[in-house]
Design an enzyme around this catalytic site. Structure first.
Site, mmCIF file in Angstrom:
data_model
loop_
_atom_site.group_PDB
_atom_site.id
_atom_site.type_symbol
_atom_site.label_atom_id
_atom_site.label_comp_id
_atom_site.label_asym_id
_atom_site.label_seq_id
_atom_site.Cartn_x
_atom_site.Cartn_y
_atom_site.Cartn_z
ATOM 1 N N ASN A 49 0.834 -1.203 0.000
ATOM 2 C CA ASN A 49 0.000 0.000 0.000
ATOM 3 C C ASN A 49 0.874 1.260 0.000
ATOM 4 O OD1 ASN A 49 -2.347 1.642 0.266
ATOM 5 N ND2 ASN A 49 -3.342 0.004 1.443
ATOM 6 N N HIS B 236 23.666 2.472 11.954
ATOM 7 C CA HIS B 236 24.829 3.323 12.206
ATOM 8 C C HIS B 236 25.460 2.933 13.532
ATOM 9 C CE1 HIS B 236 23.725 5.970 8.870
ATOM 10 N NE2 HIS B 236 22.482 5.822 9.286
ATOM 11 N N ALA C 243 -0.213 -3.979 13.202
ATOM 12 C CA ALA C 243 -0.015 -2.577 12.834
ATOM 13 C C ALA C 243 0.768 -1.842 13.910
ATOM 14 C CB ALA C 243 -1.365 -1.903 12.615
ATOM 15 N N THR D 127 12.330 -5.868 16.006
ATOM 16 C CA THR D 127 13.755 -5.726 16.299
ATOM 17 C C THR D 127 14.514 -7.041 16.227
ATOM 18 O OG1 THR D 127 13.412 -6.017 18.671
ATOM 19 C CG2 THR D 127 13.284 -3.765 17.821
ATOM 20 N N LYS D 128 13.767 -8.177 16.304
ATOM 21 C CA LYS D 128 14.384 -9.502 16.302
ATOM 22 C C LYS D 128 13.585 -10.428 15.400
ATOM 23 C CE LYS D 128 16.237 -9.109 21.005
ATOM 24 N NZ LYS D 128 16.274 -9.700 22.372
ATOM 25 N N ARG E 248 0.563 -15.055 19.707
ATOM 26 C CA ARG E 248 -0.024 -16.393 19.695
ATOM 27 C C ARG E 248 0.309 -17.089 18.379
ATOM 28 N NH1 ARG E 248 -4.564 -16.630 16.471
ATOM 29 N NH2 ARG E 248 -5.564 -14.652 15.934
#
Length: 207
Positions: free
Chosen positions: A84, A114, A159, A164-165, A182
């Site tokens: 989108n 960085h 959303a 991060t992992k 879940r």
């Protein structure tokens, strides 16, 4: 080792290198042209994406405007991908996206990072870590996928999540930082939303 090689191998490098910036400028010019296409120019958009991206499969649709550091040059996309408005691809490194992936509005997929060390950062140094997104993944609007992340097949990213992992296959994951909420299971095969039952026959193959 030159900066272009360092850039693609995840090593720290100078993104302001003249050769890199010259190549990048051409990619951004093509992206600018893509974003100026009219809604009626679907065939033109499709042809442009095949030129711009590292590779892109059949029946893919990206709603302009698209924002990508390299205009998609380092993005490898499967078949049937939908994105989108305002997809942002920080594609200094490689982004691999599988088949039948759905990407909501205002999603960011970033490969660039960085150094935390202040002196290196003040000099503009950068590194890139590839991102891998599996088949049939749904990424909700406003989500951010950070460098080096892998998302498994069939997974839903809620959303606004900040991933991060790595996230495994066949789960719903949400939040900041994004965590598994879940597994996708039998209830999801019966209900499409809360207590609303699926009341039509679903084909085995994706549309």
């Amino acid at each position: 080792m030159d900066n272009r090689t360092r850039m693609m191998e995840g090593k720290i490098y100078n993104p302001g290198d003249d050769e890199i910036m010259g190549e990048q400028a051409g990619c951004l010019e093509r992206q600018y042209e893509f974003n100026l296409t009219r809604p009626s120019e679907m065939e033109k958009r499709e042809a442009m994406l095949k030129e711009m991206f590292g590779s892109i499969g059949e029946n893919c649709y990206i709603e302009p405007p698209l924002h990508a550091n390299w205009g998609g040059k380092h993005v490898y996309m499967g078949d049937g991908v939908y994105a989108n408005f305002n997809l942002t691809l920080v594609d200094d490194g490689n982004v691999y996206i599988g088949d039948h992936v759905m990407i909501g509005p205002n999603v960011t997929i970033a490969t660039a990072g960085h150094p935390v060390e202040p002196h290196l950062r003040s000099k503009g140094y950068q590194f890139n870590m590839d991102v891998h997104i599996g088949n049939n993944v749904w990424i909700g609007g406003g989500a951010v996928i950070l460098p080096g992340v892998t998302i498994g097949d069939n997974t839903v990213i809620g959303a606004g999540s900040v991933v991060t992992k790595d996230i495994p296959a066949d789960v719903v994951a949400v939040g900041n930082p994004c965590r598994v909420l879940r597994e996708i299971g039998e209830k999801d095969r019966k209900y499409y939303y809360k207590d609303r039952e699926i009341d039509l026959e679903i084909p085995d193959e994706p549309v």
